[in-house]
Design a protein around this motif. Structure first.
Motif, mmCIF file in Angstrom:
data_model
loop_
_atom_site.group_PDB
_atom_site.id
_atom_site.type_symbol
_atom_site.label_atom_id
_atom_site.label_comp_id
_atom_site.label_asym_id
_atom_site.label_seq_id
_atom_site.Cartn_x
_atom_site.Cartn_y
_atom_site.Cartn_z
ATOM 1 N N TYR A 261 0.840 -1.223 0.000
ATOM 2 C CA TYR A 261 0.000 0.000 0.000
ATOM 3 C C TYR A 261 0.871 1.269 0.000
ATOM 4 C CZ TYR A 261 -3.413 -3.491 1.499
ATOM 5 O OH TYR A 261 -4.202 -4.608 1.593
ATOM 6 N N PHE A 262 2.003 1.199 -0.656
ATOM 7 C CA PHE A 262 2.943 2.330 -0.689
ATOM 8 C C PHE A 262 2.375 3.444 -1.584
ATOM 9 C CE2 PHE A 262 7.187 3.756 -2.704
ATOM 10 C CZ PHE A 262 7.342 4.779 -1.783
ATOM 11 N N MET A 263 2.214 4.615 -0.984
ATOM 12 C CA MET A 263 1.604 5.743 -1.714
ATOM 13 C C MET A 263 2.448 6.998 -1.553
ATOM 14 S SD MET A 263 -2.304 5.258 -0.390
ATOM 15 C CE MET A 263 -1.891 4.685 1.234
ATOM 16 N N GLN A 264 2.180 7.962 -2.431
ATOM 17 C CA GLN A 264 2.709 9.326 -2.282
ATOM 18 C C GLN A 264 1.550 10.268 -2.607
ATOM 19 O OE1 GLN A 264 6.488 10.531 -3.453
ATOM 20 N NE2 GLN A 264 7.201 8.524 -4.103
ATOM 21 N N HIS A 265 1.839 11.540 -2.764
ATOM 22 C CA HIS A 265 0.889 12.435 -3.422
ATOM 23 C C HIS A 265 1.418 12.596 -4.838
ATOM 24 C CE1 HIS A 265 0.147 13.774 0.867
ATOM 25 N NE2 HIS A 265 -0.954 13.171 0.474
ATOM 26 N N LEU A 470 2.619 12.152 -14.087
ATOM 27 C CA LEU A 470 2.677 12.471 -12.652
ATOM 28 C C LEU A 470 4.017 12.056 -12.061
ATOM 29 C CD1 LEU A 470 -0.891 11.177 -11.737
ATOM 30 C CD2 LEU A 470 -0.186 13.567 -11.961
ATOM 31 N N GLY A 471 4.466 12.834 -11.086
ATOM 32 C CA GLY A 471 5.738 12.505 -10.431
ATOM 33 C C GLY A 471 5.563 12.428 -8.933
ATOM 34 N N GLU A 472 6.668 12.177 -8.236
ATOM 35 C CA GLU A 472 6.594 11.984 -6.798
ATOM 36 C C GLU A 472 6.715 13.311 -6.050
ATOM 37 O OE1 GLU A 472 9.624 10.111 -4.615
ATOM 38 O OE2 GLU A 472 11.266 10.788 -5.891
ATOM 39 N N THR A 473 6.343 13.279 -4.774
ATOM 40 C CA THR A 473 6.414 14.478 -3.930
ATOM 41 C C THR A 473 7.233 14.217 -2.665
ATOM 42 O OG1 THR A 473 4.265 13.751 -3.153
ATOM 43 C CG2 THR A 473 4.285 15.680 -4.573
ATOM 44 N N TYR A 474 7.830 13.052 -2.544
ATOM 45 C CA TYR A 474 8.648 12.665 -1.377
ATOM 46 C C TYR A 474 7.807 12.521 -0.107
ATOM 47 C CZ TYR A 474 11.604 15.234 -4.670
ATOM 48 O OH TYR A 474 12.174 15.741 -5.804
ATOM 49 N N HIS A 475 6.522 12.291 -0.268
ATOM 50 C CA HIS A 475 5.664 12.033 0.895
ATOM 51 C C HIS A 475 5.384 10.530 0.882
ATOM 52 C CE1 HIS A 475 3.993 16.370 0.104
ATOM 53 N NE2 HIS A 475 5.217 16.377 0.588
ATOM 54 N N TYR A 476 6.067 9.790 1.736
ATOM 55 C CA TYR A 476 6.005 8.328 1.663
ATOM 56 C C TYR A 476 4.982 7.798 2.664
ATOM 57 C CZ TYR A 476 10.319 9.438 -0.761
ATOM 58 O OH TYR A 476 11.235 9.989 -1.618
ATOM 59 N N SER A 509 4.109 6.493 7.385
ATOM 60 C CA SER A 509 3.914 5.092 6.995
ATOM 61 C C SER A 509 2.675 4.508 7.660
ATOM 62 C CB SER A 509 5.152 4.251 7.332
ATOM 63 O OG SER A 509 5.406 4.257 8.719
ATOM 64 N N VAL A 510 2.189 5.114 8.760
ATOM 65 C CA VAL A 510 1.001 4.544 9.418
ATOM 66 C C VAL A 510 -0.307 5.076 8.826
ATOM 67 C CG1 VAL A 510 2.254 4.264 11.613
ATOM 68 C CG2 VAL A 510 0.718 6.220 11.326
#
Ligand SMILES: Cc1cc2nc3c(=O)[nH]c(=O)nc-3n(C[C@H](O)[C@H](O)[C@H](O)COP(=O)(O)OP(=O)(O)OC[C@H]3O[C@@H](n4cnc5c(N)ncnc54)[C@H](O)[C@@H]3O)c2cc1C
Length: 535
Positions: A261-265, A470-476, A509-510
């Motif tokens: 369930y690994f997500m970013q914005h 779309l790219g990453e925002t470093y919000h893991y 992560s939670v």
């Protein structure tokens, strides 16, 4: 007390009430809270007081999914990634906590109110000593009364920026709390102390010790009643996976959920707004603006909870990136200023000066607007100069996807531990959300006579996949998600790892789902809540 493990051969075994692994926003926040309650805290931090390439290299890993800056997106020294964060803060929406039947695996096991109760203190911890006024008051302070949007569809959304120092540096946890950590006797910060392994009891349901090692080989062990992983949204999962590797079925991984369930914005442009006239009014409403109180704000747009349900979309937000009107006097003045600052007198300078003089009204308006909001003309490029067009830039919540995941690579780092392997994915619900949101902006802006919007090709039928745009925002987010059922999540509602008696997790992560906004304020609110539970 702050001690460097590299130079502390005799440090040996440390006893504490609580051991925190990682000294970023989450770890330092919990240390302060527990420290003020008289607890003996040991905070082990893998890095030192400054950036060091060899420490940073320990963050390297293997990436098999969409591109992720495993090193650039995380910083490995005291203060963690806040050493180069943007300071942009906002709270999650109450609707983000709900189970939404159109978003698989959505729903937090706790209610919004349980996190909201900590937001006021979280703001203070994150450097907002004053000036966090309610939204409506802030809009009027900024003279940025929003246009008459249909609020069943779209609403203005407000971010606040953490204060900047005189040198322009953004407030962060290392500079704000280093002295406090140095001077507090019952908080023992051990620098260059990298996670090496956990020791457990015979059933592997209780952590009995933690081994840490410096890169020069000096090692130490920590024995505590409770342990908290505060190592960031990717590393928290890696450390649990390393624990589970030695103790299969333990460390929250009985159902193979750790790292999933690994997500970013997911962030990217979704369309272009074009206006026959200049967008001056809009630029005063949706922009980065400085208030008379010296605080910086950003105003964008987000969809109402009702429309999210009606259109089966995720949460998201949009900001405007204005493109300077190349023919305007102000854009030309800015060009001249930049050339002169660079010590350069361009051959067409005479013509440019004439352009400014012949568009003095526009130039004066622009200067007045910039000064009123406290910005200098040179400060922020096109956002303050007259513009006829703007790129619509989206930040999208992601739908939790068990296939989007963090796992262990076969490669090992210089401490002999398996590196991380990331497989970040973006799905169709994200594209659908972007298309609906951009369509709503187009409809509303046309209705209000602001301008016309053109959707980018990836949002049109048969266009390229969303992941191309779309790219990453470093919000893991999400890799050790919170759920009551251990088959659905890694930690319970108190952030305790399922099946472990004394191991907890702090950080994004939670989050079971991440809303659309920057995560750190919520990380801090949850850290305060966890500290209360531990204390
Ligand atoms: C360029 C950039 C801009 C950002 N801008 C914003 C923003 O504007 N707003 C916002 O809300 N968020 C922003 N973020 C995200 C924000 O920085 C993070 O949400 C926040 O730092 C997470 O806090 P944390 O304590 O969970 O993790 P971190 O701050 O990453 O701290 C983790 C700590 O653990 C230590 N550690 C890691 N592994 C180990 C190990 N094995 N052993 C011992 N110690 C270890 C690290 O050295 C680090 O000190 C940005 C991030 C980046 C990269």
């Amino acid at each position: 007390m702050i001690q460097d493990l590299t130079q502390s051969k005799g440090v040996g075994a440390i006893n504490a009430d609580v051991c925190l692994i990682g000294g970023g926003a989450a770890g330092i926040t919990i240390a302060r809270e527990l420290g003020s309650r008289g607890k003996r805290v040991c905070l082990v931090e893998g890095g030192s007081l400054k950036y060091e390439t060899e420490s940073q290299n320990l963050y390297d890993g293997q990436n098999v999914g969409l591109p992720i800056a495993l090193q650039g997106g995380r910083l490995r020294f005291l203060g963690g990634t806040t050493n180069h964060w943007g300071g942009r803060c906002a709270e999650l929406d109450s609707s983000d906590f709900l189970r939404r039947n159109w978003v698989p695996h959505s729903g937090w096991p706790i209610e919004f109110s349980e996190v909201a109760a900590y937001y006021a203190r979280a703001r203070a911890v994150a450097g907002f000593n004053a000036g966090w006024l309610p939204d409506a008051q802030t809009f009027s302070l900024l003279k940025a009364e929003p246009p008459a949007l249909n609020d069943q569809l779209l609403r203005p959304y407000l971010w606040r920026f953490a204060p900047s120092g005189a040198d322009g540096s953004i407030w962060n946890w290392r500079t704000a709390y280093r002295k406090y950590l140095e001077e507090t006797a019952n908080i023992h910060v051990l620098l260059n102390a990298n996670f090496q392994s956990f020791a457990t009891d015979a059933t592997a349901s209780r952590v009995t010790g933690l081994s840490v090692r410096a890169r020069n080989g000096v090692s130490a062990s920590v024995s505590a009643e409770k342990y908290v992983l505060c190592s960031g949204g990717i590393e928290n999962a890696r450390l649990l996976l390393l624990g589970a590797e030695k103790n299969p079925g333990a460390f929250g991984n009985a159902h193979d959920v750790v790292g999933r369930y690994f997500m970013q914005h997911a962030r990217g442009p979704s369309g272009l707004l074009v206006s026959p006239g200049r967008l001056a009014r809009l630029q005063g409403q949706f922009n980065v603006l400085r208030g008379p109180n010296g605080m910086d704000y950003e105003i964008g747009l987000s969809p109402s909870p009702q429309v999210q349900a009606q259109r089966g979309m995720l949460n998201c937000s949009a900001v405007m990136q204005y493109q300077g009107d190349p023919d305007s006097g102000a854009a030309t003045a800015q060009d001249i200023w930049r050339s002169l600052r660079a010590g350069h007198w361009a051959p067409d300078m005479g013509q440019k000066v004439w352009q400014v003089v012949s568009d003095l009204g526009d130039f004066a308006r622009s200067v007045q607007q910039r000064l009123a909001s406290g910005h200098s003309l040179a400060q922020d490029g096109a956002s303050g100069i007259p513009s006829r067009s703007a790129v619509i830039l989206l930040d999208l919540e992601q739908a939790p996807d068990p296939q989007s995941r963090v796992s262990l690579s076969e490669e090992r780092d210089s401490l002999g531990l398996r590196r991380v392997r990331t497989d970040w994915r973006i799905g169709e619900l994200e594209r659908h959300t972007a298309a609906v949101m951009t369509g709503m902006i187009a409809t509303e802006f046309a209705r209000l006579g602001i301008g016309r919007c053109r959707l980018d090709p990836w949002l049109q039928d048969g266009g390229p996949p969303a992941s191309d745009a779309l790219g990453e925002t470093y919000h893991y987010i999400g890799t050790t998600r919170m759920a009551d059922d251990p088959r659905e999540g890694v930690v319970d509602r108190n952030c305790a790892v399922h099946g472990m008696k004394n191991l907890f997790v702090a950080g994004s992560s939670v989050f079971p789902t991440g809303g659309h906004t920057n995560p750190t304020l919520t990380i801090v609110a949850l850290a305060l809540r966890l500290a209360e539970h531990l204390g």
